[in-house]
Write an enzyme that holds these catalytic residues in place. Structure first.
Site, PDB file in Angstrom:
ATOM      1  N   CYS A 106       1.241   1.870   9.436  1.00  0.00           N
ATOM      2  CA  CYS A 106       2.136   1.469  10.523  1.00  0.00           C
ATOM      3  C   CYS A 106       0.445   0.039  10.572  1.00  0.00           C
ATOM      4  O   CYS A 106      -0.916   0.307  10.070  1.00  0.00           O
ATOM      5  CB  CYS A 106       1.227   2.088  11.897  1.00  0.00           C
ATOM      6  SG  CYS A 106       0.829   1.089  13.037  1.00  0.00           S
TER       7      CYS A 106
ATOM      8  N   CYS B  47      -2.372  -0.037  13.094  1.00  0.00           N
ATOM      9  CA  CYS B  47      -2.567   1.181  13.214  1.00  0.00           C
ATOM     10  C   CYS B  47      -4.386   1.357  11.880  1.00  0.00           C
ATOM     11  O   CYS B  47      -5.542   1.511  11.886  1.00  0.00           O
ATOM     12  CB  CYS B  47      -2.004   2.241  12.103  1.00  0.00           C
ATOM     13  SG  CYS B  47      -0.760   2.954  13.486  1.00  0.00           S
TER      14      CYS B  47
END
Length: 158
Positions: free
Chosen positions: A81, A84
């Protein structure tokens, strides 16, 4: 022709210098991180149940009881991600900045799908702010450092 050779030499030197500086910069943080104290701790389901909430008690009780001694942030993330990965260094910095006042954890949703499901995680990053007492707050998406500071002050240190 001489000018062209001179320009090519200068460009080669500039590129070599840029590569050297870039390589040195890339090597620097790795060397430092070996001696740096780990501020953000990754949790498994078992560790989560020992340090944060015992999820087996959730069926019997209407509210979970926080097990920690300090307010906490739990970052639900995945290694693939992009947002993230943007949040991770911010949380490291904040963990150091607020050391002794809060604890910062992370949970890999790919390794701990049951834990992610228990909290209804459908998008990542999802950040759970858990005060010492009171209701936890879940925020979703990447946020700038100032927004994290505001949330820490509002939800954890009020």
């Amino acid at each position: 022709m001489k000018r062209m050779n001179t320009m090519l030499k200068l460009m080669s030197l500039a590129m070599a210098l840029a590569l050297t500086v870039n390589a040195a910069h890339a090597a620097g943080p790795r060397q430092q991180s070996k001696t740096k104290k780990i501020m953000v701790q990754e949790l498994t389901l078992d560790q989560f149940q020992q340090r944060i909430y015992n999820l087996s008690d959730a069926n019997a009780a209407s509210e979970l009881k926080y097990l920690g001694e300090k307010p906490a942030i739990v970052d639900f993330y995945a290694s693939w991600c992009g947002p993230c990965r943007m949040v991770a260094p911010i949380l490291e910095e904040l963990a150091a900045e607020y050391e002794g006042r809060i604890v910062v954890y992370k949970v890999n949703t790919e390794k701990e799908p049951d834990l992610a499901a228990a909290f209804g995680i459908r998008s990542i990053p999802s950040i759970l702010f858990i005060p010492k007492s009171g209701k936890p707050q879940m925020l979703q998406g990447a946020m700038p450092k100032d927004a994290f500071r505001k949330a820490i002050e509002q939800y954890l240190l009020k």
